[in-house]
Scaffold this motif. Structure first.
Motif, PDB file in Angstrom:
ATOM      1  N   THR A  58       0.999  -1.425   0.244  1.00  0.00           N
ATOM      2  CA  THR A  58       0.071   0.277   0.014  1.00  0.00           C
ATOM      3  C   THR A  58       1.532   1.603  -0.445  1.00  0.00           C
ATOM      4  OG1 THR A  58      -0.302   0.055   2.145  1.00  0.00           O
ATOM      5  CG2 THR A  58      -2.155  -1.394   1.278  1.00  0.00           C
ATOM      6  N   GLY A  59       0.691   1.854   1.308  1.00  0.00           N
ATOM      7  CA  GLY A  59       1.955   3.142   1.437  1.00  0.00           C
ATOM      8  C   GLY A  59       3.338   2.999   0.041  1.00  0.00           C
ATOM      9  N   TYR A  96      -4.901   3.796   5.195  1.00  0.00           N
ATOM     10  CA  TYR A  96      -5.509   2.666   4.268  1.00  0.00           C
ATOM     11  C   TYR A  96      -5.971   2.241   5.029  1.00  0.00           C
ATOM     12  CZ  TYR A  96      -1.017   4.463   1.802  1.00  0.00           C
ATOM     13  OH  TYR A  96      -0.719   5.298   0.474  1.00  0.00           O
ATOM     14  N   ASP A 156      -5.599  -0.026   7.832  1.00  0.00           N
ATOM     15  CA  ASP A 156      -4.811   0.309   9.091  1.00  0.00           C
ATOM     16  C   ASP A 156      -5.373   0.266  10.493  1.00  0.00           C
ATOM     17  OD1 ASP A 156      -3.239   1.361   6.723  1.00  0.00           O
ATOM     18  OD2 ASP A 156      -3.026   3.348   7.268  1.00  0.00           O
TER      19      ASP A 156
END
Length: 106
Positions: free
Chosen positions: A32-33, A86, A89
């Motif tokens: 994701t990040g 996200y 999280d």
């Protein structure tokens, strides 16, 4: 590692997870990040750091390096001081900073 050019910017964010979630969280954030950082034009690289805390939590810090603050806007939106989160999280984070810090690189 890499040489960040003078005038570039480092973005830092901090959160905390359970130590036993380190591997699963690493895989989640890589997908994701960290991949979002690296796929955004103007990103020069990114790191994820961990350290076990005396209180039983594991601190997570992400550092990303950018050509300019304008490039960070493409990732984070107009308020670059606000952290980006996200959907999953909440599954991992037991505490988090809701802001990101930015440092000019000499």
């Amino acid at each position: 590692m890499f040489d960040a050019p003078s005038g570039s910017v480092m973005r830092s964010w901090t959160g905390w997870i359970k130590p036993e979630d380190r591997q699963a969280y690493t895989e989640y954030i890589e997908g994701t990040g960290m991949s979002a950082y690296r796929e955004t034009p103007g990103n020069l690289g990114a790191l994820m750091l961990f350290r076990d805390m005396p209180d039983g939590r594991c601190e997570v810090r992400t550092l990303s390096f950018w050509r300019s603050r304008d490039d960070i806007v493409a990732f984070a939106g107009d308020d670059i001081g606000r952290a980006v989160f996200y959907p999953e999280d909440d599954r991992f984070l037991i505490d988090r900073e809701t802001t990101a810090e930015h440092f000019d690189i000499a």
